[in-house]
Scaffold this motif. Structure first.
Motif, mmCIF file in Angstrom:
data_model
loop_
_atom_site.group_PDB
_atom_site.id
_atom_site.type_symbol
_atom_site.label_atom_id
_atom_site.label_comp_id
_atom_site.label_asym_id
_atom_site.label_seq_id
_atom_site.Cartn_x
_atom_site.Cartn_y
_atom_site.Cartn_z
ATOM 1 N N TYR A 217 42.901 41.714 54.885
ATOM 2 C CA TYR A 217 41.841 42.699 55.100
ATOM 3 C C TYR A 217 41.815 43.729 53.975
ATOM 4 C CZ TYR A 217 41.515 40.865 59.867
ATOM 5 O OH TYR A 217 41.347 40.051 60.963
ATOM 6 N N GLU A 218 42.991 44.154 53.536
ATOM 7 C CA GLU A 218 43.048 45.144 52.464
ATOM 8 C C GLU A 218 42.473 44.589 51.166
ATOM 9 O OE1 GLU A 218 47.138 46.148 52.296
ATOM 10 O OE2 GLU A 218 47.152 47.212 54.223
ATOM 11 N N VAL A 222 39.059 45.888 49.266
ATOM 12 C CA VAL A 222 39.049 46.281 47.854
ATOM 13 C C VAL A 222 37.937 45.560 47.099
ATOM 14 C CG1 VAL A 222 40.365 46.160 45.699
ATOM 15 C CG2 VAL A 222 41.480 46.928 47.793
ATOM 16 N N ASP A 223 37.684 44.305 47.463
ATOM 17 C CA ASP A 223 36.618 43.525 46.823
ATOM 18 C C ASP A 223 35.228 43.919 47.296
ATOM 19 O OD1 ASP A 223 38.476 42.175 45.369
ATOM 20 O OD2 ASP A 223 38.582 40.454 46.737
ATOM 21 N N GLY A 224 35.151 44.855 48.249
ATOM 22 C CA GLY A 224 33.849 45.330 48.701
ATOM 23 C C GLY A 224 33.292 44.612 49.910
ATOM 24 N N ARG A 229 31.601 40.777 57.072
ATOM 25 C CA ARG A 229 32.107 39.745 56.153
ATOM 26 C C ARG A 229 33.601 39.507 56.381
ATOM 27 N NH1 ARG A 229 30.610 37.405 51.243
ATOM 28 N NH2 ARG A 229 32.055 35.668 50.942
ATOM 29 N N ARG A 230 34.356 40.575 56.645
ATOM 30 C CA ARG A 230 35.785 40.403 56.916
ATOM 31 C C ARG A 230 35.993 39.648 58.218
ATOM 32 N NH1 ARG A 230 35.863 45.913 55.378
ATOM 33 N NH2 ARG A 230 36.242 46.531 57.544
ATOM 34 N N PHE A 231 35.170 39.950 59.220
ATOM 35 C CA PHE A 231 35.299 39.245 60.493
ATOM 36 C C PHE A 231 34.961 37.766 60.337
ATOM 37 C CE2 PHE A 231 33.109 37.676 64.328
ATOM 38 C CZ PHE A 231 34.142 37.766 65.243
#
Length: 328
Positions: A217-218, A222-224, A229-231
């Motif tokens: 997740y970190e 950092v990549d925006g 999108r993370r989910f």
């Protein structure tokens, strides 16, 4: 010189005298076999209650119902062998077709909603906050009491004409009456009850979320990458085995719904058979109409249907379930 040779030969002779005699190996092997047999016997002794329960309460009744599925049996007379007549009659039974339709709708609507609610609450509880233990216990509690008859009675009272749900709808200008008496809405009352019991899959989802590395997740942040999108790219792939496990269990449980539907609909399986789930019709044929052979045939058709759905789910997991071994 002679004493030196004697000193050199002494250890060798000592080693030879300490070696086990050739005749001792079979004795030790026999003792090991007796010990292994004793351990095996003890294992079967401890397993005997489960084995007896499986043979007498599961395997035996299953074989008996398989035989009765090919007979005409009313619980009082001797079973009369009729071959596949129960199965052929079943496919021409309009109420049996209705029960299949109602159960399919319940599974397709209730299972995804229940899993979505469980995952949403698990995501909220996965974030550290004060009173986290209390919230987890509070959300899990409905799963402990949700399958009871008392909760089904309460649910029927909530969704009846003039009850809380009906009066709440009228506040917003919706005047459709109680859901229990409406053929179009009674199935959604049953779906709401199963969604309310999302505690068990929620706990499993929460355990899966705890295993997702925070570094992923970190790095994505950092990549925006945004929250959605993370989910979609991290959370769902990483918990896909847990999602598959919950989907499999909840699908099987949805096919087996009986007590809640029978009690909520006041033993009528819904107005105009709108709440006629498969097991409710099976119970009616077996214990109301005393057609135990026909009910046994229905039970085996349900078993085959659940087995087929399970096989399809296992086949489909190759496309969307990601295991750690696949990444190596």
């Amino acid at each position: 010189m002679g004493s030196a040779v004697t000193d050199l030969q002494a250890p060798a002779s000592a080693v030879r005298t300490d070696r086990p005699a050739p005749g001792r190996a079979p004795g030790r092997s026999a003792a090991a076999k007796r010990r292994a047999r004793g351990e095996t016997l003890a294992g079967y002794l401890f397993m005997s209650p489960w084995i007896a329960g499986f043979l007498l309460l599961t395997a035996g009744p299953m074989l008996a119902s398989l035989y009765l599925a090919f007979t005409d049996y009313n619980l009082f007379d001797t079973p009369n062998w009729i071959g596949f007549k129960n199965f052929t009659e079943m496919f021409g039974d309009a109420r049996w077709q209705k029960s299949v339709e109602v159960t399919t709708s319940y599974v397709l609507v209730g299972t995804p909603l229940k899993l979505a609610a469980a995952l949403a609450v698990a995501l909220l509880l996965n974030k550290p906050r004060r009173g986290q233990g209390f919230y987890r216990a509070a959300f899990y509690a409905p799963s402990l009491v949700g399958a009871s008859v008392s909760i089904a009675i309460v649910w029927r009272a909530l969704f009846s004409d003039g009850a809380v749900v009906d009066r709440t709808q009228q506040i917003f200008g919706i005047d459709v009456g109680g859901w229990i008496g409406d053929p179009d809405l009674v199935i959604y009352a049953l779906v709401a009850l199963t969604v309310w019991q999302f505690g068990a899959p929620m706990v499993i989802f929460l355990a899966g979320l705890k295993q997702v590395p925070r570094e992923l997740y970190e790095a994505a942040q950092v990549d925006g990458a945004g929250a959605w999108r993370r989910f979609r790219s991290i959370t769902l792939p990483m918990i896909s085995p847990v999602l598959f496990f919950n989907l499999l269990l909840e699908t099987i449980h949805s096919f087996q719904i009986f007590a809640s539907a029978y009690v909520v609909t006041n033993s009528k399986c819904g107005p105009a058979d709108a709440g006629l789930v498969y097991t409710c019709y099976l119970y009616e044929q077996g214990w109301t109409n005393l057609r135990m052979g026909y009910a046994s045939a229905m039970a085996w058709m349900l078993l085959l249907a659940v087995g087929l759905v399970t096989a399809v789910l296992f086949w489909s997991q190759r496309r969307w379930v990601h295991y750690e071994e696949d990444a190596r």
